[in-house]
Design a protein around this motif. Structure first.
Motif, PDB file in Angstrom:
ATOM      1  N   SER A 112     -71.859  -0.668  46.657  1.00 35.62           N
ATOM      2  CA  SER A 112     -71.381  -1.655  45.798  1.00 35.62           C
ATOM      3  C   SER A 112     -70.090  -2.379  46.274  1.00 35.62           C
ATOM      4  CB  SER A 112     -72.220  -1.519  43.999  1.00 35.62           C
ATOM      5  OG  SER A 112     -71.005   0.256  44.775  1.00 35.62           O
ATOM      6  N   GLY A 113     -69.826  -3.799  45.286  1.00 36.00           N
ATOM      7  CA  GLY A 113     -68.531  -3.996  45.378  1.00 36.00           C
ATOM      8  C   GLY A 113     -68.445  -4.962  44.433  1.00 36.00           C
ATOM      9  N   ALA A 114     -67.553  -5.711  44.038  1.00 31.86           N
ATOM     10  CA  ALA A 114     -66.662  -5.854  43.054  1.00 31.86           C
ATOM     11  C   ALA A 114     -67.797  -6.818  42.020  1.00 31.86           C
ATOM     12  CB  ALA A 114     -66.008  -7.149  42.957  1.00 31.86           C
ATOM     13  N   GLY A 115     -69.259  -7.362  42.088  1.00 33.55           N
ATOM     14  CA  GLY A 115     -70.057  -8.143  41.374  1.00 33.55           C
ATOM     15  C   GLY A 115     -70.580  -7.250  40.515  1.00 33.55           C
ATOM     16  N   LEU A 116     -70.930  -5.650  40.729  1.00 31.84           N
ATOM     17  CA  LEU A 116     -71.122  -4.433  39.625  1.00 31.84           C
ATOM     18  C   LEU A 116     -69.948  -4.612  38.684  1.00 31.84           C
ATOM     19  CD1 LEU A 116     -72.660  -2.484  39.719  1.00 31.84           C
ATOM     20  CD2 LEU A 116     -71.695  -0.870  40.385  1.00 31.84           C
ATOM     21  N   SER A 117     -69.185  -4.544  38.925  1.00 35.48           N
ATOM     22  CA  SER A 117     -68.127  -4.872  37.759  1.00 35.48           C
ATOM     23  C   SER A 117     -68.051  -6.081  36.821  1.00 35.48           C
ATOM     24  CB  SER A 117     -66.855  -3.972  37.846  1.00 35.48           C
ATOM     25  OG  SER A 117     -67.404  -2.023  38.468  1.00 35.48           O
ATOM     26  N   ALA A 118     -68.437  -7.309  37.842  1.00 37.89           N
ATOM     27  CA  ALA A 118     -68.104  -8.276  36.675  1.00 37.89           C
ATOM     28  C   ALA A 118     -68.570  -8.461  35.088  1.00 37.89           C
ATOM     29  CB  ALA A 118     -68.889  -9.312  37.814  1.00 37.89           C
ATOM     30  N   ASP A 119     -70.110  -8.566  35.275  1.00 33.46           N
ATOM     31  CA  ASP A 119     -70.169  -8.288  33.982  1.00 33.46           C
ATOM     32  C   ASP A 119     -70.103  -6.992  32.799  1.00 33.46           C
ATOM     33  OD1 ASP A 119     -72.440  -9.674  34.624  1.00 33.46           O
ATOM     34  OD2 ASP A 119     -73.906  -8.061  35.758  1.00 33.46           O
ATOM     35  N   SER A 120     -68.716  -6.655  33.554  1.00 42.84           N
ATOM     36  CA  SER A 120     -68.141  -6.085  32.390  1.00 42.84           C
ATOM     37  C   SER A 120     -66.885  -7.026  32.079  1.00 42.84           C
ATOM     38  CB  SER A 120     -67.614  -4.654  33.359  1.00 42.84           C
ATOM     39  OG  SER A 120     -68.656  -3.752  33.224  1.00 42.84           O
ATOM     40  N   GLY A 121     -66.899  -8.365  32.894  1.00 43.02           N
ATOM     41  CA  GLY A 121     -65.345  -8.802  33.013  1.00 43.02           C
ATOM     42  C   GLY A 121     -64.056  -8.263  33.791  1.00 43.02           C
ATOM     43  N   VAL A 122     -64.556  -7.909  34.659  1.00 41.10           N
ATOM     44  CA  VAL A 122     -63.972  -7.260  35.575  1.00 41.10           C
ATOM     45  C   VAL A 122     -63.547  -8.300  36.989  1.00 41.10           C
ATOM     46  CG1 VAL A 122     -62.383  -5.582  37.113  1.00 41.10           C
ATOM     47  CG2 VAL A 122     -64.075  -4.876  35.095  1.00 41.10           C
ATOM     48  N   ALA A 123     -62.291  -9.235  36.984  1.00 40.70           N
ATOM     49  CA  ALA A 123     -62.659  -9.980  37.971  1.00 40.70           C
ATOM     50  C   ALA A 123     -62.776  -9.322  39.888  1.00 40.70           C
ATOM     51  CB  ALA A 123     -61.039 -10.512  38.357  1.00 40.70           C
ATOM     52  N   THR A 124     -63.321 -10.286  40.419  1.00 39.91           N
ATOM     53  CA  THR A 124     -63.576 -10.224  41.766  1.00 39.91           C
ATOM     54  C   THR A 124     -62.746 -10.384  42.502  1.00 39.91           C
ATOM     55  OG1 THR A 124     -65.125 -12.162  41.540  1.00 39.91           O
ATOM     56  CG2 THR A 124     -66.188 -10.128  41.012  1.00 39.91           C
TER      57      THR A 124
END
Ligand code: BV8
Length: 260
Positions: A34-46
């Protein structure tokens, strides 16, 4: 928490998810990269996303995520990581993290430095942080390591143990090698699986992104979950275009995946 709308599950996507589910049901060994897109839906910037305020579109990675940048201006680097830590302290795992965390025997090879998979309840033994973790600082002289309070992380400081080194975030910067053990395990795993799930990564940073080619070359099928095409699209057996926070709960429902 930003709850992605499940209305994004179109009929076409549902059909492709069913196909991907069959790949996973028939597999005896699966891993997730996984990469940053997994956390994007939490509002974490990619980092490189075209749609959002991606980090590298606002900041220079070589100034802020490299040993040279830290040597040049350590206070600027520490302040930038503390800004990211503050952001992270205000978000929660999203349904994508939760869906993955329910898969107790699935190894998560992640480029992410956040702790959202841990906060979603996944055992740390199941998580390989290839690019380190933002939750800790360590001394660049003696290696002394300490966890930091994400909501109030300390500013630039010298090591309290050796009093010589500077404390820096325990992430892997550009030009730095990846943690040996995490890399060894990830590389070994990707040579011995039937399916590699590739979630929310542009697959443009090496050597991490090379794991997808390694898995493919060793006979694994590749199931990609991403909101858009990526540098790994040509390696996909199935590419599920949509938010991981929407797709993963549907894709993994009723499955018990295993990496061993
Ligand atoms: C190494 C720090 C050598 C942690 C990061 C020149 C000098 C030095 C090295 C190099 C060089 N040129 C090339 C290199 C190699 C370099 C590299 O690959 N550069 C790239 C950019 C060309 N690699 C390195 O330097 C590595 N080390 O090579 O060392 C060496 C060898 C031996 C001995 C000694 C040294 C180290 C790489 C690690 C760099 N650290 N960050 C931090 O601050 O966070 S990079 C950064 O990129 C993060 O770590 C991140 O994890 C990683 C990958 O990015 P992604 O996770 O893919 O994120 P991105 O934004 O790109 O994409 C998001 C994706 O999600 C998109 O596809 C988007 O569509 C999708 N998405 C968005 N929303 C959603 C979604 N998907 C699903 N659902 C959604 N809702």
């Amino acid at each position: 928490m930003l709850e992605p709308k499940t209305t994004e599950l179109t009929n076409d996507l549902i059909e492709k998810i069913q196909q991907a589910k069959q790949f996973l049901e028939q597999a005896s060994r699966v891993a997730c990269f996984s990469g940053a897109g997994l956390s994007a839906d939490s509002g974490v910037a990619t980092f490189r996303d075209s749609e959002t305020h991606a980090l590298w579109s606002q900041f220079d990675p070589m100034e802020l995520a490299s040993p040279e940048g830290f040597a040049d201006n350590p206070r600027r680097v520490i302040d930038w990581y503390n800004w990211r830590r503050e952001q992270l302290s205000n978000v929660e795992p999203n349904p994508g993290h939760t869906a993955l965390a329910k898969q107790r025997d699935l190894v998560q090879i992640t480029q992410n430095v956040d702790d959202l998979l841990e906060r979603a309840g996944l055992d740390t033994k199941r998580i390989l942080h290839l690019h380190g973790t933002i939750t800790h600082d360590h001394c660049n002289h003696c290696g002394y390591s300490e966890a930091v309070e994400l909501s109030q992380s300390p500013s630039y400081r010298f090591c309290k143990k050796c009093h010589q080194g500077e404390m820096r975030p325990s992430v892997v910067w550009f030009g730095e090698s990846l943690p040996d053990e995490a890399w060894r395990q990830a590389d070994q795993l990707c040579r011995n699986i039937d399916v590699l799930m590739v979630v929310g990564t542009n697959a443009s940073v090496y050597p991490a992104a090379g794991l997808i080619e390694i898995a493919k070359r060793h006979g694994a099928s590749v199931v990609i979950v991403n909101t858009q095409a990526s540098d790994a699209s040509h390696l996909a057996d199935i590419e599920l275009i949509g938010k991981s926070g929407v797709i993963l709960p549907s894709l993994l429902e009723g499955l018990q995946l295993n990496s061993f």
